[in-house]
Design a protein around this motif. Structure first.
Motif, mmCIF file in Angstrom:
data_model
loop_
_atom_site.group_PDB
_atom_site.id
_atom_site.type_symbol
_atom_site.label_atom_id
_atom_site.label_comp_id
_atom_site.label_asym_id
_atom_site.label_seq_id
_atom_site.Cartn_x
_atom_site.Cartn_y
_atom_site.Cartn_z
ATOM 1 N N THR A 255 38.873 28.976 52.073
ATOM 2 C CA THR A 255 38.067 28.185 53.347
ATOM 3 C C THR A 255 39.216 27.581 54.364
ATOM 4 O O THR A 255 40.391 27.561 54.177
ATOM 5 C CB THR A 255 37.424 26.982 52.716
ATOM 6 N N ASN A 256 38.584 27.044 55.322
ATOM 7 C CA ASN A 256 39.379 26.399 56.547
ATOM 8 C C ASN A 256 39.087 24.971 56.167
ATOM 9 O O ASN A 256 39.359 24.212 57.264
ATOM 10 C CB ASN A 256 38.878 26.889 57.848
ATOM 11 N N LEU A 257 38.569 24.569 55.111
ATOM 12 C CA LEU A 257 38.434 23.033 54.811
ATOM 13 C C LEU A 257 39.919 22.328 54.466
ATOM 14 O O LEU A 257 40.281 22.757 53.497
ATOM 15 C CB LEU A 257 37.398 22.676 53.980
ATOM 16 N N SER A 258 40.492 21.551 55.306
ATOM 17 C CA SER A 258 41.720 20.769 55.008
ATOM 18 C C SER A 258 41.566 19.920 54.027
ATOM 19 O O SER A 258 40.597 18.910 54.036
ATOM 20 C CB SER A 258 42.334 20.209 56.346
ATOM 21 N N LEU A 259 42.698 19.924 52.935
ATOM 22 C CA LEU A 259 42.512 18.794 52.110
ATOM 23 C C LEU A 259 43.883 17.879 52.086
ATOM 24 O O LEU A 259 43.825 16.944 51.496
ATOM 25 C CB LEU A 259 42.592 19.355 50.452
ATOM 26 N N GLY A 260 44.531 18.277 53.111
ATOM 27 C CA GLY A 260 45.663 17.436 53.271
ATOM 28 C C GLY A 260 46.666 18.042 54.115
ATOM 29 O O GLY A 260 46.889 19.117 54.410
ATOM 30 N N ARG A 261 47.899 17.194 54.507
ATOM 31 C CA ARG A 261 48.953 17.656 55.255
ATOM 32 C C ARG A 261 50.206 17.264 54.689
ATOM 33 O O ARG A 261 50.405 16.326 54.028
ATOM 34 C CB ARG A 261 49.012 16.947 56.576
ATOM 35 N N ARG A 262 51.304 18.371 54.521
ATOM 36 C CA ARG A 262 52.499 17.976 53.913
ATOM 37 C C ARG A 262 53.708 18.276 55.005
ATOM 38 O O ARG A 262 53.854 19.334 55.442
ATOM 39 C CB ARG A 262 52.871 19.167 52.872
ATOM 40 N N PHE A 263 54.466 17.178 55.167
ATOM 41 C CA PHE A 263 55.553 17.174 56.045
ATOM 42 C C PHE A 263 56.793 17.298 55.520
ATOM 43 O O PHE A 263 57.044 16.783 54.510
ATOM 44 C CB PHE A 263 55.422 16.110 57.168
ATOM 45 N N SER A 264 57.892 17.991 56.204
ATOM 46 C CA SER A 264 59.249 18.008 55.477
ATOM 47 C C SER A 264 59.973 18.228 56.514
ATOM 48 O O SER A 264 59.628 18.682 57.653
ATOM 49 C CB SER A 264 59.414 18.901 54.300
ATOM 50 N N GLY A 265 61.443 18.030 56.460
ATOM 51 C CA GLY A 265 62.151 18.349 57.317
ATOM 52 C C GLY A 265 62.546 17.216 58.445
ATOM 53 O O GLY A 265 62.187 16.065 58.134
#
Length: 303
Positions: A224-234
């Motif tokens: 799906t295109n349903l976002s469950l979260g964001r993960r940032f790095s760098g």
């Protein structure tokens, strides 16, 4: 919610074969909590199965029978004794009503058991997998909006290892970023607090702002295109901070092109389509003007 809006909502939360294959990864705790939150809206419910037949089933067959008799009397037999026919047919009518209710219950039960969306959400959270779509961000700019909705004034935040409902202030931070692939990407961060009906709300403290990094992986419910979260790095993303508050028309347009909710392939989550890039560039330039001239190194990545 209209029938069309509800159908779009269900379609958005159902796996779509038009979505290209993506990288799979184990769920984080917050992502699993969001998956369970969405799954609650798609549970099998005996109330939904039984309530319509039990409420309307005893009435509809008798009403249809009576209307049929009245129509037949008015068209073909003015002297037809309706009371006598109903009295003589009471037993058959009761049996027909019971069969009608049973068939309705069976139909609702089979519909919900076989429903692809319910079946998907019944098992998806326990599979503990998400799909990741990665972006590398070059630079960005902060915009702000105040859009309090009295009918939807609760915000779900990850606190103390669980999702908790808090008062939504209506204030949102919009990070408009440029990616190494040459796309505009739009992220939204909402904040709790006291609400205001004004166009300009109370901006949260700087340490509460979304501080994105250059490497972003967006986690989706698989298929799906349903976002469950964001993960940032760098490294931290070079970010221009502004005090620019979006007008109602600008906010409406930005919400439409940001593709955060009820959109379908070939649109991608948070990625602005090429036909809308010109308008977003105009908005970014307008926000830049509100903070004055910027150093050449900082502005060159945003044009």
């Amino acid at each position: 919610m209209s029938d069309d809006s509800y159908a779009r909502y269900i379609r958005f939360q159902t796996p779509d074969p038009g979505i290209a294959p993506r990288e799979q990864a184990p769920m984080l705790a917050q992502e699993q909590a969001w998956a369970r939150e969405y799954a609650c809206g798609h549970r099998f419910s005996w109330i939904a199965v039984l309530l319509p037949p039990l409420c309307f089933g005893p009435v509809l067959p008798g009403l249809a029978f009576l209307l049929g008799l009245l129509l037949y009397q008015s068209l073909f037999a003015p002297r037809l004794d309706i009371d006598q026919i109903i009295g003589a047919s009471f037993g058959w009518l009761a049996l027909a009503t019971l069969l009608f209710m049973a068939a309705w219950v069976l139909r609702n039960n089979l519909r919900d058991i076989r429903d692809p969306t319910k079946r998907y959400w019944q098992s998806m959270p326990d599979q503990e997998l998400v799909e990741l779509e990665r972006h590398t961000l070059e630079s960005g700019i902060n915009l702000w909006s105040s859009d309090y909705d009295p009918d939807c004034n609760t915000l779900m935040l990850w606190k103390n290892g669980k999702l908790e409902g808090v008062q939504d202030s209506g204030v949102s931070q919009w990070v408009v970023a440029r990616t190494t692939a040459g796309h505009w990407l739009v992220l939204k961060e909402q904040f709790p607090g006291n609400f205001s009906y004004g166009r300009e709300g109370e901006m949260p403290a700087p340490d509460k702002h979304l501080q994105p990094s250059q490497e972003l992986a967006i986690a989706f419910a698989p298929g799906t295109n349903l976002s469950l979260g964001r993960r940032f790095s760098g490294a931290p993303l070079p970010l221009v901070n502004t005090l620019y508050w979006l007008s109602a028309d600008e906010l409406k347009r930005l919400v439409e092109i940001a593709h955060h909710w009820t959109f379908f392939p070939p649109d991608r989550y948070a990625v602005v389509n090429q036909q809308d890039a010109g308008w977003l560039q105009w908005l970014v330039d307008k926000a830049h003007a509100s903070v004055g001239p910027l150093p050449e190194r900082q502005t060159s990545t945003l044009v």
